[in-house]
Design an enzyme around this catalytic site. Structure first.
Site, PDB file in Angstrom:
ATOM      1  N   GLU A 263       0.819  -1.216   0.000  1.00 29.00           N
ATOM      2  CA  GLU A 263       0.000   0.000   0.000  1.00 29.00           C
ATOM      3  C   GLU A 263       0.857   1.272   0.000  1.00 29.00           C
ATOM      4  O   GLU A 263       0.828   2.051   0.964  1.00 29.00           O
ATOM      5  CB  GLU A 263      -0.958   0.007   1.188  1.00 29.00           C
ATOM      6  CG  GLU A 263      -2.019  -1.052   1.106  1.00 29.00           C
ATOM      7  CD  GLU A 263      -3.089  -0.925   2.184  1.00 29.00           C
ATOM      8  OE1 GLU A 263      -2.846  -0.242   3.197  1.00 29.00           O
ATOM      9  OE2 GLU A 263      -4.167  -1.511   2.008  1.00 29.00           O
TER      10      GLU A 263
ATOM     11  N   GLU B  59      -6.396  -7.726  -0.435  1.00 26.02           N
ATOM     12  CA  GLU B  59      -6.793  -7.720   0.981  1.00 26.02           C
ATOM     13  C   GLU B  59      -8.222  -7.248   1.119  1.00 26.02           C
ATOM     14  O   GLU B  59      -8.627  -6.287   0.457  1.00 26.02           O
ATOM     15  CB  GLU B  59      -5.980  -6.695   1.797  1.00 26.02           C
ATOM     16  CG  GLU B  59      -4.551  -6.982   2.028  1.00 26.02           C
ATOM     17  CD  GLU B  59      -3.893  -5.836   2.833  1.00 26.02           C
ATOM     18  OE1 GLU B  59      -4.608  -5.107   3.557  1.00 26.02           O
ATOM     19  OE2 GLU B  59      -2.690  -5.682   2.702  1.00 26.02           O
TER      20      GLU B  59
HETATM   21  C1  GAL Z   1      -4.146  -2.498   5.148  1.00 26.95           C
HETATM   22  C2  GAL Z   1      -2.716  -2.994   5.254  1.00 26.95           C
HETATM   23  C3  GAL Z   1      -2.622  -4.271   6.064  1.00 26.95           C
HETATM   24  C4  GAL Z   1      -3.466  -4.179   7.295  1.00 26.95           C
HETATM   25  C5  GAL Z   1      -4.870  -3.850   6.916  1.00 26.95           C
HETATM   26  C6  GAL Z   1      -5.830  -3.779   8.059  1.00 26.95           C
HETATM   27  O1  GAL Z   1      -4.172  -1.120   4.910  1.00 26.95           O
HETATM   28  O2  GAL Z   1      -2.182  -3.233   3.989  1.00 26.95           O
HETATM   29  O3  GAL Z   1      -1.275  -4.527   6.368  1.00 26.95           O
HETATM   30  O4  GAL Z   1      -2.936  -3.172   8.119  1.00 26.95           O
HETATM   31  O5  GAL Z   1      -4.896  -2.594   6.277  1.00 26.95           O
HETATM   32  O6  GAL Z   1      -7.126  -3.423   7.665  1.00 26.95           O
END
Ligand code: GAL
Length: 676
Positions: free
Chosen positions: A163, A320
């Site tokens: 990110e 994710e």
């Molecule tokens: C994203 C990040 C992850 C984790 C996740 C939690 O922004 O890439 O590592 O922190 O959020 O929601």
């Protein structure tokens, strides 16, 4: 109901899935656990149907405990164990979490905020993107990892960083200012050209030497918006240079590697993702629901459509999302039964070839211990685990969807530079926020049932019948010409208020508004008449509107609606010249939806499948096969009429969808997927 198959001449219909499967899995951070736990992980991953995990995203210190001393023992074990277990790996470069030893040795690499204060170091993404020391250290660890693992049999793709820009999208340190000067020299050549572009004669801001160029830190009042706009462009480019440097190291060892980094499409606006996406072999993104937001499934659909568009229609990866609650919102609302499946299948319906989560096993320590995971603290005796397993089964039943495409005839024009410029200070109304304008437009089209793409104003628009430009405040000459030529070749265009006002350096296009589009529209105005907060105006069609108005004069256009009250009473509000429409105010949601249906009809776009409100219907297809995803976001059973004899392929919990005769019934909160 007619589901018309459009002629499939576009290259977007050439099928193919980069991974050759529907991926299912998540971030895997086993450095938190013992070997026994890691062994159990493999067995449970099998049980859940996991086939891809992202490894090593934040493992820099484990791999390089001291500068230049590498220790790959744990990572060797992790990758070998996954390989023995038949689970593929998306191997990360760990550069989103510089080690504490690095930060202690290089305090100048720690980012500086806009107010001039330096960030603390006890966290992640603590680095200035322009720091030479950071870039050197990132390149070194990347090289070491690539040398060791580029031919590891478990590794099927590479995950650079994590990110980019999420926590450090803009750094205002002196090193960044120096890098900004170089960037400006490359863009403008001379100080005179820079002064001219930024309009520095105003407020005595003329620069007489390059070293007077500073980072746009917080000042007593407004900054020069052109300065801020270029800083936004520069900051996106600096981070992109960090990405491409690591990508090139991987490619040097492994030219055919699939390299990506996880974007945050639709939820993050600091990077120009059109430019970024062009550098990724497979576009991937993260998406998190705002638990308390109403209709957050529409936000999810928008993000998925934007990601597919960034990928130019090719399959992409949901890198994710969450099985349940996150831990970074004010109140972290848990997903209810069936919600994770609906979310996942919406992403899949809109072109994802993989559904991954943050993270595999819930942490018991550290900043994210209250974030949900595929395997929660409660272990396997939990609702989330049962639903995770069910999802794995459903996705394996949908394996043949991999590589199929989504077909759309409508595009929303979307540009990060227009976003940055439109949201800067000193504007006619702070109520125009670019992201809101995009979301309102998307909402209306979602409610009407159309699946839409997003497109850059300068991109090839020929595959669409209708393009819509909400608040395209900044547009380049090339973009304006591209939109006009799309219209001249038979396309339909809707231009929204506050579009085409400035050129690419944020200089007003003089003459009547909107400078870039007045000829295309055959309509223009001489003033902005923003409305007061909460003020409503009425149009001659009976529609209501808010936020903005203009005394539009239709010199060469038909008047579709007039203002009947408010500051522009009597003037045209909506106009049409051939297939070019101007909407000079913010229509209420239902009116906007009705407007788009009328415009889409006139553009010859087939009406979407009829379905109850709150039910989402999206199609993916290959040359031979069509998949229809029906996602029921309501608390009632949804009945949909379908033509022909669909094959019932897969359904998701809760309850079972059923097909009978020409109809499909999807239980409350459920999903049905059909195949022809
Ligand atoms: C994203 C990040 C992850 C984790 C996740 C939690 O922004 O890439 O590592 O922190 O959020 O929601």
């Amino acid at each position: 109901v007619t589901l018309i198959i459009q002629p499939e001449t576009s290259p977007a219909f050439v099928s193919g899935s980069p991974l050759g499967k529907i991926a299912f899995g998540g971030d895997y951070n086993p450095e938190q656990w013992t070997d026994a736990v890691a062994e159990e992980d493999i067995a449970l991953m099998h049980e859940a149907g996991v086939n891809l995990v992202s490894v090593g995203i934040f493992s820099w210190t484990m791999l390089e405990p001291e500068p230049g001393r590498y220790d790959f023992r744990r990572m060797d074990e992790i990758l070998d164990r996954l390989h023995r277990g038949g689970i593929s790996v998306d191997l990360a470069t760990p550069t989103a979490a510089p080690p504490q030893w690095f930060l202690a040795a290089h305090p100048d690499s720690v980012p500086v905020r806009q107010d001039g204060t330096r960030a603390g170091t006890a966290s992640r993404q603590v680095f200035c993107p322009s720091s030479p020391e950071y870039r050197e250290a990132a390149a070194a660890i990347t090289r070491a990892i690539v040398d060791r693992y580029h031919d590891h049999p478990a590794v099927v793709m590479w995950h650079v960083h994590n990110e980019y820009g999420c926590h450090n999208g803009r750094c205002y340190c002196d090193g960044s200012a120096a890098a900004f000067r170089q960037w400006l020299k490359a863009r403008y050549g001379t100080l005179d050209a820079l002064n001219d572009a930024w309009g520095n004669a105003f407020w005595s801001q003329t620069l007489t030497a390059w070293d007077q160029v500073v980072a746009p830190r917080t000042a007593p009042t407004f900054l020069n918006p052109a300065h801020e706009l270029d800083y936004a462009r520069f900051s996106s480019d600096e981070l992109l240079a960090c990405y491409t440097a690591e990508r090139d190291i991987i490619k040097a060892a492994s030219p055919d590697a699939i390299v990506t980094t996880n974007l945050m499409a639709g939820q993050f606006g600091l990077l120009d993702y059109w430019k970024w996406a062009a550098e990724l072999d497979m576009v991937s993104t993260d998406h998190y629901l705002f638990g308390e937001a109403e209709r957050n499934h529409v936000d999810l659909a928008l993000a998925a459509d934007l990601t597919r568009s960034l990928a130019h229609g090719r399959p992409w990866l949901l890198m994710e999302h969450s099985t349940g609650a996150v831990n970074w919102q004010p109140r972290n609302i848990a997903k209810r039964s069936g919600e994770m499946a609906r979310n996942s299948l919406t992403h899949l319906a809109r072109g994802a070839d993989g559904i991954l989560f943050f993270q595999w096993r819930a942490s018991i320590a550290g900043a994210e211990k209250y974030h949900s995971a595929m395997l929660p603290h409660a272990g396997t005796d939990s609702r989330i685990w049962r639903e995770t397993r069910e999802l794995g089964e459903q996705l394996s039943g949908l394996a043949s969807v991999a590589g199929s495409r989504v077909h759309t005839e409508i595009a929303i024009l979307f540009d990060y530079h227009a976003w940055w410029a439109a949201d800067l200070g000193g504007r006619p109304s702070e109520d125009i926020r670019y992201a809101d304008q995009i979301r309102r437009t998307y909402d209306a089209l979602w409610d009407a049932g159309y699946t839409v793409d997003f497109a850059h104003p300068e991109s090839d628009l020929s595959r669409y019948r209708l393009v819509v430009a909400p608040a395209l405040y900044l547009v380049s000459d090339a973009g304006a010409a591209n939109i006009a030529s799309f219209h001249d070749r038979g396309g339909s265009v809707v231009v929204g208020y506050f579009s085409g006002i400035v050129d690419s350096v944020d200089r007003v296009r003089v003459g009547r508004y909107p400078g870039a589009f007045r000829e295309l529209l055959g309509a223009s105005s001489d003033e902005f008449l923003p409305l007061r907060r909460g003020q409503k105006v009425t149009l001659s069609t009976g529609a209501t509107a808010s936020l903005w108005s203009e005394p539009v004069r239709a010199d060469d256009a038909e008047i579709i609606a007039r203002y009947t009250d408010g500051p522009a009473a009597g003037a045209a509000a909506i106009t049409r010249r051939q297939r070019a429409w101007y909407v000079s105010t913010q229509l209420a949601p239902d009116d906007l939806r009705g407007f788009y249906v009328a415009v889409a009809d006139s553009a010859g776009i087939a009406r979407p499948v009829e379905r109850p409100e709150g039910v989402e219907v999206v199609e993916r297809r290959t040359d031979e096969t069509r998949y229809l995803f029906v996602i029921n976001h309501t608390d009632d059973e949804a009945a949909i009429d379908l033509p022909g004899q669909p094959w019932f392929l897969e359904v998701s919990s809760p309850g079972r969808a059923t097909v009978s005769g020409d109809g499909l019934r999807v239980p409350p909160g459920g999903v049905g997927v059909l195949r022809w």
